[in-house]
Design an enzyme around this catalytic site. Structure first.
Site, PDB file in Angstrom:
ATOM      1  N   HIS A  16     103.072 -70.381 -80.737  1.00 46.11           N
ATOM      2  CA  HIS A  16     102.000 -70.333 -79.736  1.00 46.11           C
ATOM      3  C   HIS A  16     101.646 -68.877 -79.418  1.00 46.11           C
ATOM      4  CE1 HIS A  16     103.622 -74.412 -78.195  1.00 46.11           C
ATOM      5  NE2 HIS A  16     102.491 -74.657 -78.828  1.00 46.11           N
ATOM      6  N   ARG A  89      99.033 -75.643 -88.568  1.00 41.52           N
ATOM      7  CA  ARG A  89     100.275 -75.420 -89.300  1.00 41.52           C
ATOM      8  C   ARG A  89     100.236 -76.027 -90.690  1.00 41.52           C
ATOM      9  NH1 ARG A  89     103.786 -77.961 -84.632  1.00 41.52           N
ATOM     10  NH2 ARG A  89     102.091 -79.382 -84.987  1.00 41.52           N
TER      11      ARG A  89
END
Length: 191
Positions: A16, A89
């Site tokens: 993050h 991702r």
């Protein structure tokens, strides 16, 4: 230009933080927006997560943290943001995120979604992975900022791990059992 980076951030991870830092170089303001989701039972309260995010991003002057509920698009409009920032991702993330971006576009044509590919070293990382490792006593020091790791260890009532401990049950091998006397086998099984 203002970007909203929405999510649960329970807890905030180094993945993050990577997206936040990179986003802060692209946009005038990045608002890390913590969703209040009543259908989930979080590890940390919204207030705790906001505090963690603020501490983690204090070196970034154009990043702020805020909580919201409801539709992300409505929150973005309230904050006069033009962009929703999302990290990707894997291919599976892309499918879900693309569907969400198209849905958001039907709600507001004024807000764009910008995807940033996660850095390679964080391509596996999620808050769920962090919680799962910590729940079983593993070290999460390499996955989250140090102060977040301490908060996580406190939640699971673990001491600060120095390694990834594992426990195994030792059972006598068949060869040992073949040569052992019946009384010895019985004693081993009772242990």
């Amino acid at each position: 230009m203002i970007a909203i980076y929405p999510g649960s951030f329970d807890p905030i991870t180094l993945g993050h933080l990577d997206i936040i830092q990179r986003g802060s170089r692209l946009f005038d303001l990045v608002i890390v927006a913590v969703l209040r989701n009543p259908s989930k039972v979080p590890l940390f309260s919204v207030q705790e997560r906001l505090k963690q995010i603020r501490r983690t991003t204090k070196h970034l002057p154009n990043v702020e943290a805020d909580g919201f509920d409801g539709l992300t698009v409505n929150y973005a409009q309230q904050r006069q943001a033009q962009v929703l920032l999302r990290g990707l991702r894997a291919i599976s993330d892309f499918e879900v995120e693309l569907q969400m971006a198209h849905t958001n576009k039907t709600l507001s044509t004024q807000i764009e979604t910008v995807f940033l590919a996660t850095s390679n070293e964080y391509s596996f990382l999620s808050s769920s992975v962090v919680k799962e490792i910590a729940r079983f006593g593993g070290s999460v020091d390499h996955l989250v900022p140090p102060h977040i790791a301490l908060d996580i260890y406190k939640c699971y009532n673990h001491n600060y791990p120095t390694a990834n401990p594992t426990t195994t049950e030792i059972t006598p091998s068949h060869q040992n059992m073949a040569t052992a006397a019946p009384q010895e086998i019985l004693q081993e099984r009772e242990m």
